[in-house]
Design a protein around this motif. Structure first.
Motif, short mmCIF file in Angstrom:
data_model
loop_
_atom_site.label_atom_id
_atom_site.label_comp_id
_atom_site.label_asym_id
_atom_site.label_seq_id
_atom_site.Cartn_x
_atom_site.Cartn_y
_atom_site.Cartn_z
N GLU A 290 0.83 -1.21 0.00
CA GLU A 290 0.00 0.00 0.00
C GLU A 290 0.86 1.26 0.00
OE1 GLU A 290 -2.35 -0.72 3.46
OE2 GLU A 290 -3.57 -2.24 2.44
N ALA A 291 1.98 1.21 0.71
CA ALA A 291 2.87 2.37 0.74
C ALA A 291 3.42 2.66 -0.67
CB ALA A 291 4.03 2.13 1.71
N VAL A 292 3.76 1.60 -1.40
CA VAL A 292 4.26 1.78 -2.77
C VAL A 292 3.20 2.48 -3.62
CG1 VAL A 292 4.87 0.55 -4.90
CG2 VAL A 292 5.89 -0.13 -2.73
N ALA A 293 1.97 2.00 -3.53
CA ALA A 293 0.88 2.60 -4.31
C ALA A 293 0.69 4.07 -3.93
CB ALA A 293 -0.41 1.82 -4.11
N ALA A 294 0.79 4.36 -2.64
CA ALA A 294 0.57 5.74 -2.18
C ALA A 294 1.69 6.66 -2.63
CB ALA A 294 0.43 5.75 -0.65
N ALA B 61 19.79 18.41 -0.91
CA ALA B 61 18.53 19.05 -0.50
C ALA B 61 17.34 18.40 -1.20
CB ALA B 61 18.59 20.55 -0.82
N GLU B 62 17.53 18.07 -2.49
CA GLU B 62 16.42 17.43 -3.22
C GLU B 62 16.10 16.06 -2.64
OE1 GLU B 62 16.51 19.00 -7.78
OE2 GLU B 62 18.21 17.78 -7.15
N MET B 63 17.15 15.31 -2.32
CA MET B 63 16.92 13.97 -1.75
C MET B 63 16.24 14.10 -0.39
SD MET B 63 20.14 11.63 -2.94
CE MET B 63 21.47 12.63 -2.32
N ASP B 64 16.70 15.07 0.41
CA ASP B 64 16.06 15.28 1.72
C ASP B 64 14.57 15.56 1.54
OD1 ASP B 64 18.43 14.90 3.01
OD2 ASP B 64 18.87 17.03 3.30
N ALA B 65 14.26 16.43 0.59
CA ALA B 65 12.86 16.83 0.40
C ALA B 65 12.03 15.63 -0.08
CB ALA B 65 12.78 17.97 -0.61
N GLN B 66 12.58 14.88 -1.02
CA GLN B 66 11.82 13.75 -1.56
C GLN B 66 11.64 12.67 -0.48
OE1 GLN B 66 12.39 10.73 -5.13
NE2 GLN B 66 12.46 12.82 -5.89
N LEU B 67 12.71 12.45 0.29
CA LEU B 67 12.62 11.44 1.34
C LEU B 67 11.61 11.83 2.42
CD1 LEU B 67 16.26 10.19 1.78
CD2 LEU B 67 14.24 8.84 1.21
N ALA B 68 11.58 13.12 2.72
CA ALA B 68 10.62 13.57 3.74
C ALA B 68 9.20 13.21 3.29
CB ALA B 68 10.76 15.07 3.96
N ARG B 69 8.93 13.43 2.00
CA ARG B 69 7.60 13.08 1.48
C ARG B 69 7.36 11.57 1.58
NH1 ARG B 69 9.25 17.06 -2.50
NH2 ARG B 69 7.77 18.77 -2.58
N ILE B 70 8.39 10.79 1.20
CA ILE B 70 8.22 9.33 1.20
C ILE B 70 8.06 8.80 2.62
CG2 ILE B 70 9.38 7.15 0.66
CD1 ILE B 70 10.63 8.61 -1.78
N VAL B 71 8.86 9.34 3.54
CA VAL B 71 8.78 8.87 4.93
C VAL B 71 7.40 9.17 5.50
CG1 VAL B 71 9.65 9.28 7.27
CG2 VAL B 71 11.27 8.97 5.37
N ALA B 72 6.87 10.35 5.18
CA ALA B 72 5.54 10.71 5.70
C ALA B 72 4.50 9.71 5.20
CB ALA B 72 5.18 12.13 5.26
N ILE B 73 4.61 9.33 3.93
CA ILE B 73 3.66 8.36 3.38
C ILE B 73 3.85 7.00 4.05
CG2 ILE B 73 3.01 7.09 1.30
CD1 ILE B 73 3.82 9.68 -0.27
N ALA B 74 5.10 6.60 4.21
CA ALA B 74 5.37 5.30 4.83
C ALA B 74 4.80 5.27 6.25
CB ALA B 74 6.87 5.03 4.83
N ARG B 75 4.93 6.38 6.97
CA ARG B 75 4.39 6.42 8.34
C ARG B 75 2.87 6.24 8.34
NH1 ARG B 75 8.74 6.70 11.01
NH2 ARG B 75 10.27 8.40 10.92
N GLU B 76 2.22 6.81 7.34
CA GLU B 76 0.76 6.63 7.24
C GLU B 76 0.42 5.17 7.01
OE1 GLU B 76 -0.71 9.17 4.12
OE2 GLU B 76 0.25 10.92 5.04
N HIS B 77 1.37 4.40 6.51
CA HIS B 77 1.09 3.00 6.24
C HIS B 77 1.81 2.07 7.21
CE1 HIS B 77 -0.34 4.94 2.58
NE2 HIS B 77 -1.19 3.93 2.54
N GLY B 78 2.09 2.60 8.41
CA GLY B 78 2.53 1.74 9.51
C GLY B 78 3.97 1.29 9.43
#
Lengths: 478, 395
Positions: free
Chosen positions: A248-252, A299-316
């Motif tokens: 689900e995290a991948v899809a999100a 900086a770009e990787m930090d920004a993109q990772l922040a987005r991905i981590v937030a999504i991953a957290r929503e998926h446990g």
């Protein structure tokens, strides 16, 4: 193991072996021809080692002209030909047969031209995948398709199988990264298809040749795209309590408009096997692991990772571990890319390669587990999560013929499942002999006949890699 | 001329079978907006995809969309846009160039391998087309590829059909890989550069880590009195700011670029995508596909031999759109002679029927490749009913 049939060798060809060898000897330099049984032995199989056949002879030409001469001769003599790159095919694409001449491109291993301004490299077919990147990396460039076997596999083999890799979610597979080939056809004609430009002058013959598994001719040279590397790349490990949550995290992530350069999935058995081998610091207390790689400036990787981590957290997500150094990044990828080799240390295995619609992932993982358990075997899963290309590794003991047959049967059931849910038999390894007899599950007779009629345009006599791709029964010649 | 508009794939199969039995040559048409592509053909009957419409599959999380061949391209694009996605390859709209009206269809995008400026980064239509259903010249419905983006099962007939202009069969359904729409799109514009310097700038940018998604050079007289060299960036907004600054620094020898964004940027790239600089003129229009650095070389060689020629460069210099007076052979011999030593090829996209009938529209092929092309045509269409002669005389 003997489930996959080979055509019966042509007794007439076997009887004429001396004359055929003499004919070949008149066409190529002495060191290019291998005839003794001992020296032919290394060519009797590829990475599908359960099957092997000693070829009639092996030719290792050094030039396109030699390839043309040998092909023309084999065509005239009605002798089957099995093209070979580095022999790393997992589907038996390079396995010969007793009445066939193997034509290997391993001696054609020169990088001919690098054109940074136009972002292309012209290479001979025997150059290894990694050598292309190696030749251009000092200038900050790379060749994008990166199969796990990239240290050994050849560009010619990659073109034959339309090989993929871990990073094709962003960069595409071989067919998206090859601009031109020199193709030698069975009658010895040498054709230049494509070149430094981006599109075809007529029908897309280049697109047809890539992935044709050595049935249409032999590629001796290729012009490939080289790309400028991103400023940096960083893999991050995400451990999830369940495979469903990882899926689900991948899809999100995709749904949020983010296309990471790679998203690789491993289940618990695969994590354990790879961690024991690579010591990459994979979390051991999770059921599913995603390796997600991002690219760009820090900086770009930090920004993109922040987005991905937030999504991953929503998926446990349970564990998030960022690589802190180039060494750690290398270890993370080493673990993933040596998944097959690491598995080989603990058991024999067969590696499947089906692709499924990613939405079917939880369903397919459950069914696969049930299928393999039904045969009393174990499975470890690694796959490209962004594109649904699965690599279940079915573990078995190859010295036990009954178990070996069970492993093959379980693999076939899994591939049928892939087709049943809307996917396909092979995402990047090719059909070869391994999936040949399953083709009728994915294609009906009209589909297959159309493909075979196209094949016949190049080889009406079924001499080029003839035991591969299409079921032995019901073949059409034109 | 009769028009047949099957409402199902089975209808299409039955109709093709009857055309084959009667040896009736068929034109294939979607929205009819690109009918001028290829050689003029003589057909007695037209098979239209207009009755085969509708999205058949859309899974945003899997980045895949499928539609029946006659579905308007606009409907596909709207469906994707509603979920923040798009076709990756920015398909050209031929209506301005051909002065046609009507709705372009998704099937014709596949059949013509119709791509645009984004091709240089994200691939052509053929790279995103992952599955097809097609009625071949035996009246059989066949499929190739499917709905998953990684698929190497069997021969890749999808690629063969992409860009076959209806000569191999009648597409009934197509499936494309899609991508998220970028958060922000900007264009950097440098002014007053020569062709050679402009293309060198594009090459420098395309060889940088800053990933231009489109790269074009418009010489003076193409849409403005001065030359413009253009790079398009697509990304998250903070990345755009960063990459713009880095590219400006990398290319500082060429001066500070102007940044345009929004409508101004979008309409400029639509003009490039659609070659609208040649819309409404009488010129014959060619499309030259070359190694990017050879674009200016080819044009330098041609400038003196083709008086009145106008041109511009897309794909970092690797695609030259060239307008010449529509007289004689429309420059065919001179153009092909100039690019032969450079590699690459030329396609006559727009010209009066008489010229397109007498000049090879597609680059003539070497003997073995022509033989293969003819064989492939026969393998799909043994009776030769689909668009006979559209690509090559007699095929």
């Amino acid at each position: 193991m003997s489930a996959i049939a080979f055509p019966a060798p042509d007794a007439g060809i076997l009887a004429r072996r001396d004359a055929i060898v003499a004919g070949l000897a008149s066409l190529v330099a002495p060191e290019a021809l291998i005839t003794s049984a001992d020296e032919r032995r290394p060519y009797e199989t590829d990475a599908l080692t359960a099957y092997r056949r000693l070829p009639l002879a092996v030719v290792l030409p050094s030039t396109t002209q030699e390839v043309a001469a040998v092909l023309r001769y084999c065509s005239e003599q009605g002798v089957p030909v099995v093209p070979r790159g580095a022999g790393t095919s997992l589907c038996g694409g390079a396995i010969p047969q007793e009445d066939a001449v193997v034509i290997g491109v391993s001696k054609m291993n020169r990088i001919l031209e690098i054109d940074y301004a136009n972002r292309t490299a012209k290479v001979q077919a025997g150059v290894t995948n990694l050598a292309v990147t190696g030749a251009v990396s000092e200038q900050g460039f790379f060749y994008a398709p990166d199969p796990s076997s990239q240290l050994a596999c050849s560009i010619g083999g990659n073109i034959g199988m339309n090989s993929g890799g871990a990073h094709c979610l962003k960069y595409g597979v071989t067919t998206n990264n090859v601009l031109g080939v020199t193709l030698v056809m069975l009658d010895g004609s040498i054709c230049e298809i494509g070149g430094g430009h981006l599109d075809a002058p007529g029908l897309d013959l280049l697109g047809l040749v890539v992935g044709s598994e050595g049935q249409l001719g032999i590629v001796t040279e290729a012009t490939v795209r080289i790309l400028r590397s991103a400023e940096g790349a960083r893999p991050v490990l995400f451990g999830f309590p369940t495979s469903e949550q990882a899926g689900e995290a991948v899809a999100a992530i995709i749904g949020a408009g983010i296309i990471p350069v790679a998203m690789e999935f491993m289940d618990k058995p695969a994590i354990e096997i790879c961690e024991a081998f690579a010591k990459a610091g994979y979390p051991m207390d999770v059921e599913a692991l995603l390796i997600i790689e991002v690219e760009g400036s820090d900086a770009e990787m930090d920004a993109q990772l922040a987005r991905i981590v937030a999504i991953a957290r929503e998926h446990g997500v349970k564990t998030v571990k960022e690589s802190q150094s180039a060494m750690e990044s290398a270890a993370i990828w080493k673990g993933r890319k040596s998944a097959f080799g690491a598995t080989g240390r603990i058991a024999d295995y067969i590696c499947m390669d089906g692709t499924i619609p990613t939405g079917q992932l939880p369903h397919v993982l459950r069914r696969m587990d049930a299928i393999v358990k039904g045969y009393g075997l174990r499975v470890a899963n690694v796959f490209h999560a962004g594109d649904g290309n699965l690599h279940p590794l079915i573990l078995y003991n190859c010295n036990d013929p009954v178990e070996a047959q069970k492993a093959e049967d379980a693999g076939n059931d899994i591939l049928k499942l892939c087709v049943e849910v809307g996917g396909c038999l092979t995402g990047e390894h090719g059909v070869g002999i391994e999936k040949r007899d399953l083709m009728t599950f994915q294609f009906n007779e009209a589909d297959l006949h159309q493909q075979m009629r196209v094949r016949a345009v190049f080889d009406g006599k079924w001499l080029m890699n003839p035991a591969k791709v299409f079921p032995l029964e019901g073949r059409v010649a034109a | 001329m009769t028009l047949h508009t099957p409402s199902s794939e089975a209808d299409a199969c039955a109709f093709v079978s009857s055309a084959v039995a009667a040896r009736t040559p068929l034109a294939i048409v979607g929205g009819g907006t690109r009918a001028g592509l290829g050689r003029p053909t003589q057909t007695q009957s037209t098979l239209s995809s207009a009755g085969l419409t509708g999205i058949t599959l859309y899974e945003p999380a899997e980045m895949v969309i499928g539609a029946r061949a006659g579905t308007p391209l606009a409907e596909v694009q709207k469906t994707l846009a509603d979920r923040g996605q798009m076709l990756p390859f920015e398909p050209m709209d031929h209506r301005a160039l051909f002065a046609t009206s009507g709705e372009p269809t998704i099937g014709a995008v596949a059949a013509g391998n119709v791509s645009g400026p984004r091709r240089i980064n994200a691939g052509a239509a053929r790279d995103s087309l992952i599955g097809i259903r097609l009625v071949n010249g035996k009246g059989e419905a066949i499929k190739s590829g499917g709905r998953v983006m990684k698929n190497v099962t069997g021969l890749d007939l999808v690629k063969l059909v992409a860009g076959s202009f209806g000569t191999l069969g009648f597409l009934t359904e197509v499936i494309f890989r899609v991508l998220p729409t970028p958060e922000r799109i900007v264009t950097l514009v440098w002014r007053g550069l020569s062709d050679e310097v402009g293309v060198a700038l594009l090459s420098g940018a395309l060889g940088s880590p800053f990933e231009p998604f489109a790269a074009a050079h418009l010489p003076a007289g193409i849409g403005a009195g001065h030359a413009r060299t253009l790079l398009r960036l697509e990304n998250f907004s903070d990345s755009i700011d960063y990459r713009k600054a880095e590219l400006t620094e990398l290319l500082r020898a060429h001066g500070e670029p102007e940044l345009i964004e929004g409508e101004a940027s979008m309409s400029l790239w639509e003009q490039i995508r659609d070659a609208r600089f040649f819309a409404g003129t009488d010129e014959a229009v060619w499309r030259l596909s070359l190694t990017p650095g050879n674009g200016p070389k080819a044009m330098a060689a041609l400038a003196s031999t083709l008086p009145g020629a106008r041109w511009f460069y897309d794909w970092g210099g690797g695609l030259v759109w060239l307008g010449v007076p529509a007289q004689g052979d429309a420059g065919a011999d001179a153009i092909r002679e100039a690019i032969r030593p450079l590699g690459g090829h030329a396609t006559l996209v727009r010209a009066p029927d008489a010229i397109r009938a007498s000049v090879p529209v597609f680059e003539p092929l070497t003997e073995p490749l022509m033989r293969v092309t003819a064989g492939i045509k026969t393998s799909f269409d043994p009776a030769g009913v689909f668009e006979p002669g559209r690509m090559y005389a007699g095929i």
